[in-house]
Design an enzyme around this catalytic site. Structure first.
Site, mmCIF file in Angstrom:
data_model
loop_
_atom_site.group_PDB
_atom_site.id
_atom_site.type_symbol
_atom_site.label_atom_id
_atom_site.label_comp_id
_atom_site.label_asym_id
_atom_site.label_seq_id
_atom_site.Cartn_x
_atom_site.Cartn_y
_atom_site.Cartn_z
ATOM 1 N N CYS A 1 0.830 -1.209 0.000
ATOM 2 C CA CYS A 1 0.000 0.000 0.000
ATOM 3 C C CYS A 1 0.857 1.249 0.000
ATOM 4 O O CYS A 1 0.655 2.156 -0.800
ATOM 5 C CB CYS A 1 -0.931 0.004 1.202
ATOM 6 S SG CYS A 1 -1.854 1.543 1.310
ATOM 7 N N CYS B 1 -1.522 1.901 -3.030
ATOM 8 C CA CYS B 1 -2.451 3.002 -2.741
ATOM 9 C C CYS B 1 -1.806 4.386 -2.702
ATOM 10 O O CYS B 1 -2.289 5.315 -3.333
ATOM 11 C CB CYS B 1 -3.127 2.794 -1.381
ATOM 12 S SG CYS B 1 -3.361 1.095 -0.895
ATOM 13 N N LYS C 1 0.071 5.522 -6.021
ATOM 14 C CA LYS C 1 -0.998 5.629 -7.029
ATOM 15 C C LYS C 1 -1.821 6.907 -6.817
ATOM 16 O O LYS C 1 -2.083 7.653 -7.728
ATOM 17 C CB LYS C 1 -1.876 4.369 -6.951
ATOM 18 C CG LYS C 1 -3.073 4.296 -7.859
ATOM 19 C CD LYS C 1 -4.333 4.931 -7.312
ATOM 20 C CE LYS C 1 -4.730 4.613 -5.919
ATOM 21 N NZ LYS C 1 -5.306 3.317 -5.692
ATOM 22 N N TYR D 1 -9.784 -2.772 -10.295
ATOM 23 C CA TYR D 1 -9.370 -1.517 -9.654
ATOM 24 C C TYR D 1 -8.124 -0.918 -10.315
ATOM 25 O O TYR D 1 -8.086 0.241 -10.687
ATOM 26 C CB TYR D 1 -8.930 -1.792 -8.207
ATOM 27 C CG TYR D 1 -9.971 -2.016 -7.164
ATOM 28 C CD1 TYR D 1 -10.324 -0.991 -6.287
ATOM 29 C CD2 TYR D 1 -10.556 -3.269 -6.985
ATOM 30 C CE1 TYR D 1 -11.231 -1.201 -5.266
ATOM 31 C CE2 TYR D 1 -11.462 -3.493 -5.972
ATOM 32 C CZ TYR D 1 -11.799 -2.453 -5.107
ATOM 33 O OH TYR D 1 -12.696 -2.664 -4.102
ATOM 34 N N GLU E 1 -7.779 2.504 -12.651
ATOM 35 C CA GLU E 1 -7.080 3.635 -12.029
ATOM 36 C C GLU E 1 -5.906 4.096 -12.895
ATOM 37 O O GLU E 1 -5.723 5.286 -13.135
ATOM 38 C CB GLU E 1 -6.595 3.255 -10.628
ATOM 39 C CG GLU E 1 -7.753 3.111 -9.649
ATOM 40 C CD GLU E 1 -7.328 2.722 -8.229
ATOM 41 O OE1 GLU E 1 -8.130 2.936 -7.308
ATOM 42 O OE2 GLU E 1 -6.202 2.226 -8.037
ATOM 43 N N HIS F 1 -25.979 22.576 0.907
ATOM 44 C CA HIS F 1 -26.245 23.146 -0.407
ATOM 45 C C HIS F 1 -25.280 24.273 -0.714
ATOM 46 O O HIS F 1 -25.045 25.103 0.154
ATOM 47 C CB HIS F 1 -27.692 23.658 -0.451
ATOM 48 C CG HIS F 1 -28.104 24.086 -1.808
ATOM 49 N ND1 HIS F 1 -28.338 23.193 -2.833
ATOM 50 C CD2 HIS F 1 -28.275 25.324 -2.326
ATOM 51 C CE1 HIS F 1 -28.670 23.873 -3.927
ATOM 52 N NE2 HIS F 1 -28.636 25.159 -3.634
ATOM 53 N N GLU G 1 -25.575 16.276 -1.228
ATOM 54 C CA GLU G 1 -26.941 16.510 -0.736
ATOM 55 C C GLU G 1 -27.957 15.637 -1.476
ATOM 56 O O GLU G 1 -29.038 15.360 -0.969
ATOM 57 C CB GLU G 1 -27.335 17.989 -0.832
ATOM 58 C CG GLU G 1 -27.504 18.498 -2.243
ATOM 59 C CD GLU G 1 -27.908 19.980 -2.297
ATOM 60 O OE1 GLU G 1 -28.765 20.405 -1.505
ATOM 61 O OE2 GLU G 1 -27.351 20.708 -3.145
HETATM 62 P P1 NDP Z 1 -9.048 -7.198 -9.628
HETATM 63 O O1 NDP Z 1 -9.293 -8.508 -9.041
HETATM 64 O O2 NDP Z 1 -9.752 -5.990 -9.127
HETATM 65 O O3 NDP Z 1 -9.347 -7.265 -11.198
HETATM 66 C C1 NDP Z 1 -8.699 -8.193 -12.019
HETATM 67 C C2 NDP Z 1 -9.076 -7.906 -13.444
HETATM 68 O O4 NDP Z 1 -8.273 -8.697 -14.296
HETATM 69 C C3 NDP Z 1 -10.506 -8.251 -13.750
HETATM 70 O O5 NDP Z 1 -10.996 -7.303 -14.662
HETATM 71 C C4 NDP Z 1 -10.403 -9.624 -14.404
HETATM 72 O O6 NDP Z 1 -11.385 -9.874 -15.348
HETATM 73 C C5 NDP Z 1 -9.078 -9.497 -15.116
HETATM 74 N N1 NDP Z 1 -8.399 -10.773 -15.325
HETATM 75 C C6 NDP Z 1 -8.073 -11.714 -14.413
HETATM 76 N N2 NDP Z 1 -7.392 -12.725 -14.988
HETATM 77 C C7 NDP Z 1 -7.283 -12.414 -16.287
HETATM 78 C C8 NDP Z 1 -6.687 -13.049 -17.395
HETATM 79 N N3 NDP Z 1 -6.075 -14.222 -17.273
HETATM 80 N N4 NDP Z 1 -6.764 -12.444 -18.605
HETATM 81 C C9 NDP Z 1 -7.383 -11.270 -18.738
HETATM 82 N N5 NDP Z 1 -7.974 -10.605 -17.724
HETATM 83 C C10 NDP Z 1 -7.909 -11.179 -16.518
HETATM 84 O O7 NDP Z 1 -7.470 -7.016 -9.610
HETATM 85 P P2 NDP Z 1 -6.495 -5.790 -9.682
HETATM 86 O O8 NDP Z 1 -5.219 -6.357 -10.189
HETATM 87 O O9 NDP Z 1 -7.092 -4.625 -10.399
HETATM 88 O O10 NDP Z 1 -6.344 -5.375 -8.160
HETATM 89 C C11 NDP Z 1 -5.998 -6.339 -7.174
HETATM 90 C C12 NDP Z 1 -6.641 -6.008 -5.868
HETATM 91 O O11 NDP Z 1 -5.976 -4.888 -5.298
HETATM 92 C C13 NDP Z 1 -8.091 -5.574 -5.954
HETATM 93 O O12 NDP Z 1 -8.959 -6.648 -5.943
HETATM 94 C C14 NDP Z 1 -8.242 -4.745 -4.734
HETATM 95 O O13 NDP Z 1 -8.559 -5.587 -3.659
HETATM 96 C C15 NDP Z 1 -6.879 -4.140 -4.514
HETATM 97 N N6 NDP Z 1 -6.847 -2.733 -4.940
HETATM 98 C C16 NDP Z 1 -7.645 -1.820 -4.324
HETATM 99 C C17 NDP Z 1 -7.623 -0.499 -4.711
HETATM 100 C C18 NDP Z 1 -8.497 0.489 -4.044
HETATM 101 O O14 NDP Z 1 -9.036 0.197 -2.985
HETATM 102 N N7 NDP Z 1 -8.719 1.652 -4.633
HETATM 103 C C19 NDP Z 1 -6.739 -0.032 -5.768
HETATM 104 C C20 NDP Z 1 -5.969 -1.077 -6.364
HETATM 105 C C21 NDP Z 1 -6.025 -2.376 -5.944
HETATM 106 P P3 NDP Z 1 -12.854 -10.438 -14.986
HETATM 107 O O15 NDP Z 1 -13.685 -9.273 -14.645
HETATM 108 O O16 NDP Z 1 -13.288 -11.098 -16.236
HETATM 109 O O17 NDP Z 1 -12.666 -11.400 -13.845
#
Ligand code: NDP
Length: 453
Positions: A43, A48, A51, A177, A181, A434, A439
């Site tokens: 993080c 976090c 980023k 996520y 982002e 407001h 709101e």
């Molecule tokens: P996520 O689990 O959020 O998303 C993974 C994405 O990758 C999904 O869109 C998924 O598609 C896709 N995916 C998975 N496997 C494949 C593959 N083999 N080929 C193509 N696409 C694939 O993971 P992130 O890496 O974005 O983030 C990891 C974690 O980090 C998050 O779950 C979150 O918990 C944390 N995080 C939190 C943040 C915040 O609070 N603001 C910011 C950044 C990270 P599909 O939808 O089809 O499954």
């Protein structure tokens, strides 16, 4: 009674591990924390915090444009990516120092090196074995990528935060996520961004109105989203890359980034050999007390793959420390954990999605879409979406979903109300502020007609 070198050894000085260990140390336990990389963990060092600093940097691009609607003449000064990266790195160094000081002040010994569990009470660090009554695994997670030809050419969020130059043309694979982002950051700073998702929509697991609204707003800002697209291979041609899709299409770009989820960092550190059960994704299986299948070994945070958010890891770490070192048994309540996506526009979300809520019983949905007041003068075509989901039987607000730049700030207060079990009538009895976007949440009177969905 057996004596150990420490009461607690934690492996991993990230959000969960640091919180647990420094609390335990503060309560008088003899503690050590093992870290092979930077203190602060994902993080603070690779997630976090850096980023969000880049997101702040990216926001200025639109703000300079928007200022013209308010009478400011100059539209867009020059942007220097290396300055942003240097300043960000200076802040990370400062934070690392703060974390190290917090550990020192709470009598936590920092053991530098890779930690490996040797047996249920022994950890080896840099060739030296140390023993503890309890071992806490807080090793977090690491980017996961599919094994396709050319995957060695791609970057992950780790590298994206430290690129020497701002990429001009980026292909980002994934729609979670991290992908949305970084798409927002690079796009705002002037890069050409294509997001490739294998599903029909971004942000799986979020409310459908969030997914649709954010995707539409991102596309308005110039991000291309390729849906239901599978990447077969990545090829390097000099300084450029070509991304080949299953359908045969080929995309050329200067940078390919994968954000396809994260895997718990639990392999190769002796856990299975010590008898600790992992699930099929490699996460440590724990009970509500964060205890693994081995009595003296516990785990918190992403290593357990429950809700993978820093504040959750911190809360789990606190529960562990309170329970084991302060005579105050505490378990984590995973209901109504708010989350934010720092996309552009941003997302704030708490509670159930509409689909989840429907599975639990009859609901009413209130939804509002409007142009932010700021953009009445800027002319920017951007919409805010706010949505409340109300359980019809109890009148409780069981879901709140916002797409809009202040969404993450607004949702924190709403999450408190939801944690207290607030009803829609109580939202309605709350006086609005407001003029504000927030709101809207206390003035939504019209239920969305059932056939509207
Ligand atoms: P996520 O689990 O959020 O998303 C993974 C994405 O990758 C999904 O869109 C998924 O598609 C896709 N995916 C998975 N496997 C494949 C593959 N083999 N080929 C193509 N696409 C694939 O993971 P992130 O890496 O974005 O983030 C990891 C974690 O980090 C998050 O779950 C979150 O918990 C944390 N995080 C939190 C943040 C915040 O609070 N603001 C910011 C950044 C990270 P599909 O939808 O089809 O499954």
């Amino acid at each position: 009674m057996a004596t150990f070198d420490y009461d607690l050894i934690t492996i991993g000085a990230g959000s969960g591990g640091v919180r647990a260990t420094r609390l335990a140390g503060g309560y008088g336990a003899r503690t050590a924390i093992v870290e092979e990389s930077r203190v602060g963990g994902t993080c603070v060092m690779r997630g976090c915090v850096p980023k969000k600093l880049l997101v702040y940097g990216a926001h200025f691009a639109e703000q300079f444009e928007d200022a013209m609607g308010y009478g400011w003449a100059r539209s867009r000064p020059d942007f220097d990516w290396p300055t942003l990266i240097d300043n960000k790195n200076r802040e990370l160094n400062r934070l690392e120092g703060v974390y190290e000081r917090i550990l020192r002040e709470n009598n936590v010994e920092l053991l530098r090196g890779r930690g490996r569990v040797v047996d249920p009470r022994t950890v080896e660090v840099g060739g030296k074995a140390v023993t503890a009554a309890r071992i806490l695994i807080g090793t977090g997670s690491w980017p996961a990528m599919p094994d396709i030809p050319g995957i060695e050419h791609v970057i992950t969020s780790n590298e994206a935060l430290d690129l020497p130059d701002l990429p001009r043309q980026v292909v980002i694979v994934g729609g979670g996520y991290i992908a949305v982002e970084f798409a927002g950051i690079f796009n705002a700073l002037g890069a050409h961004v294509t997001l490739i998702i294998r599903a029909g929509q971004i942000l799986r697991g979020f409310d459908e109105d969030i997914r649709e609204t954010l995707a539409a707003e991102m596309q308005k800002k110039g991000i291309t989203i390729l849906r239901e697209a599978i990447v077969r291979s990545v090829e390097k041609h000099g300084e450029r890359y070509s991304v080949r899709l299953a359908g045969g299409e080929e995309l050329g770009c200067g940078t390919v980034m994968y954000a396809t989820g994260r895997t718990p960092n639990t392999r190769g550190i002796g856990l299975e050999e010590a008898g600790v059960e992992l699930n099929s994704k490699g996460a440590v299986k724990v009970d509500e007390w964060n205890r693994s299948s081995v009595d003296s070994i516990y785990a918190v945070g992403d290593a357990t793959d429950r809700i993978n958010l820093t504040p959750v890891a911190i809360a789990e770490g606190r529960c562990f420390a309170e329970t084991n070192f302060n005579g105050n048994p505490l378990t984590m309540d995973y209901a109504n954990v708010p989350s934010a996506v720092f996309s552009q526009p941003a997302v704030g979300s708490c509670g159930l999605t509409e689909d989840q809520a429907r599975e639990q019983g009859p609901i009413d949905v209130y939804i509002s879409r409007f142009k932010p007041m700021k953009h009445t003068l800027t002319g920017r075509d951007e919409q805010i979406m706010m949505k409340l989901i109300v359980d019809r039987a109890s009148d409780r607000v069981v879901g709140c979903h916002i797409v809009g730049d202040d969404g993450p700030e607004i949702i924190q207060g709403v999450a408190i109300a939801m944690k207290c079990g607030a009803t829609k009538a109580q939202f309605d009895a709350t006086v609005g502020i407001h003029p504000s976007a927030a709101e809207e949440l206390v003035t939504m009177r019209e239920k969305r007609p059932e056939h509207g969905k």
